[in-house]
Design a protein around this motif. Structure first.
Motif, short mmCIF file in Angstrom:
data_model
loop_
_atom_site.label_atom_id
_atom_site.label_comp_id
_atom_site.label_asym_id
_atom_site.label_seq_id
_atom_site.Cartn_x
_atom_site.Cartn_y
_atom_site.Cartn_z
N GLY A 62 0.71 -1.17 0.02
CA GLY A 62 -0.17 -0.09 -0.24
C GLY A 62 0.92 1.09 0.14
N LEU A 63 0.35 2.39 -0.70
CA LEU A 63 1.18 3.63 -0.87
C LEU A 63 0.66 4.42 0.04
CD1 LEU A 63 1.54 3.51 -4.80
CD2 LEU A 63 2.67 2.20 -3.08
N GLU A 64 1.41 5.14 1.02
CA GLU A 64 0.84 6.27 1.87
C GLU A 64 0.12 7.40 1.07
OE1 GLU A 64 3.93 7.80 4.29
OE2 GLU A 64 2.46 9.21 5.37
N ALA A 65 -0.60 7.93 1.33
CA ALA A 65 -1.64 7.61 2.55
C ALA A 65 -3.02 6.63 2.19
CB ALA A 65 -2.22 8.77 3.10
N ARG A 66 -3.44 7.23 0.89
CA ARG A 66 -4.81 6.77 0.60
C ARG A 66 -4.69 5.15 0.18
NH1 ARG A 66 -6.38 10.98 -3.72
NH2 ARG A 66 -4.40 12.08 -3.16
N GLY A 67 -3.55 4.87 -0.24
CA GLY A 67 -3.42 3.23 -0.69
C GLY A 67 -3.29 2.53 0.49
N PHE A 68 -2.92 2.95 1.71
CA PHE A 68 -2.95 2.15 2.98
C PHE A 68 -4.46 1.51 3.17
CE2 PHE A 68 0.68 4.29 5.24
CZ PHE A 68 1.66 3.66 4.39
N VAL A 69 -5.39 2.55 2.93
CA VAL A 69 -6.90 2.05 3.09
C VAL A 69 -7.27 0.78 2.46
CG1 VAL A 69 -9.26 2.93 3.07
CG2 VAL A 69 -7.50 4.36 3.61
N LEU A 123 1.38 -7.43 -5.01
CA LEU A 123 0.30 -6.43 -5.81
C LEU A 123 0.54 -5.17 -5.04
CD1 LEU A 123 -1.79 -6.21 -7.27
CD2 LEU A 123 -3.51 -7.23 -5.36
N ILE A 124 0.62 -4.02 -5.98
CA ILE A 124 0.41 -2.68 -5.42
C ILE A 124 -0.81 -2.25 -5.49
CG2 ILE A 124 1.28 -0.58 -5.90
CD1 ILE A 124 3.92 -1.48 -7.29
N LEU A 125 -1.34 -1.64 -4.51
CA LEU A 125 -2.65 -1.05 -4.51
C LEU A 125 -2.60 0.32 -4.26
CD1 LEU A 125 -5.20 -3.53 -2.95
CD2 LEU A 125 -4.41 -3.13 -5.23
N ASP A 126 -3.35 1.26 -5.03
CA ASP A 126 -3.49 2.83 -4.63
C ASP A 126 -4.72 3.03 -5.11
OD1 ASP A 126 -2.65 5.18 -3.73
OD2 ASP A 126 -0.92 5.41 -5.18
N ASP A 127 -4.92 4.54 -4.56
CA ASP A 127 -6.52 4.91 -4.72
C ASP A 127 -6.62 5.50 -6.43
OD1 ASP A 127 -4.99 7.08 -4.44
OD2 ASP A 127 -6.85 8.23 -3.50
#
Ligand SMILES: O=P(O)(O)OC[C@H]1O[C@H](OP(=O)(O)OP(=O)(O)O)[C@H](O)[C@@H]1O
Ligand SMILES: Nc1ncnc2[nH]cnc12
Length: 178
Positions: A62-69, A123-127
């Motif tokens: 997860g990428l800080e910050a919104r990707g963390f969610v 797997l990379i996730l971001d908004d």
């Protein structure tokens, strides 16, 4: 008869907010916090963002910050762990570091050197995928650690900014093109 289930496009259109001239003049900011705040919204985006990658990853970054969610919820849902990729100066131990540019500025991302073993499938996730600068930087960091990026999942892809082209060779799955 049951009504048709709402499509992911309709759900995102209903819940997302668009904020003109934020954080600077000329930027049309796509605010997904109302989607995160909605019980159906959060579940739908998490379920749909990971679906194409089922069985293909060992851990979610997860990428800080919104990707963390997204990453924390997806890691919990799939019984995997989560790797935190953070803005510079937040991680306390030895890091890999990478500079990048994004739609409205520049930044530096960091990854703890020992948070991930070489060969791990990530797997990379971001908004939001805009220029692709942020996700591209995360992929470089994971590469420095010897990990294998198996895919990128985002909720919104801002097509005209060409992020997908910058991520050539990586599988990108977005829930909505805008
Ligand atoms: O494709 P790009 O042009 O790189 O833009 C996308 C990035 O921009 C936003 O993050 P931001 O740095 O604003 O951080 P935040 O999540 O901490 O608000 C967004 O959450 C993505 O990470
Ligand atoms: N237009 C935008 N809206 C929301 N997040 C972003 N990240 C980069 N560009 C963005």
């Amino acid at each position: 008869m049951n009504p048709e289930p709402e499509t992911i496009n309709d759900l995102l259109d209903r819940l997302s907010e668009i904020v003109p001239d934020y954080p600077s003049a000329g930027i049309s900011f796509k605010d997904l916090t109302p989607v995160f705040a909605d019980p159906q919204g959060l579940r739908r985006i998490v379920d749909e963002i990971i679906a194409p990658f089922a069985g293909k990853f060992d851990v979610i970054a997860g990428l800080e910050a919104r990707g963390f969610v997204l990453a924390a919820a997806a890691a919990y849902a799939t019984g995997t762990g989560m790797i935190t990729i953070r803005k510079a100066g937040k991680l306390p131990r030895a890091v890999h570091r990478d500079d990048y540019t994004l739609e409205y500025g520049t930044g530096t991302l960091e990854l703890h050197r020992d948070d991930i073993a070489p060969g791990t499938r990530v797997l990379i996730l971001d908004d939001v995928l805009a220029t692709g600068g942020t996700v591209g930087s995360a992929a470089r960091l994971l590469g420095m650690a010897g990990a294998q990026v198996v895919g990128i999942g985002v909720v919104l892809e801002l097509q005209e900014l060409g992020g997908r082209e910058k991520l050539e060779g990586l599988e990108v799955h977005s829930l909505q093109l805008v």
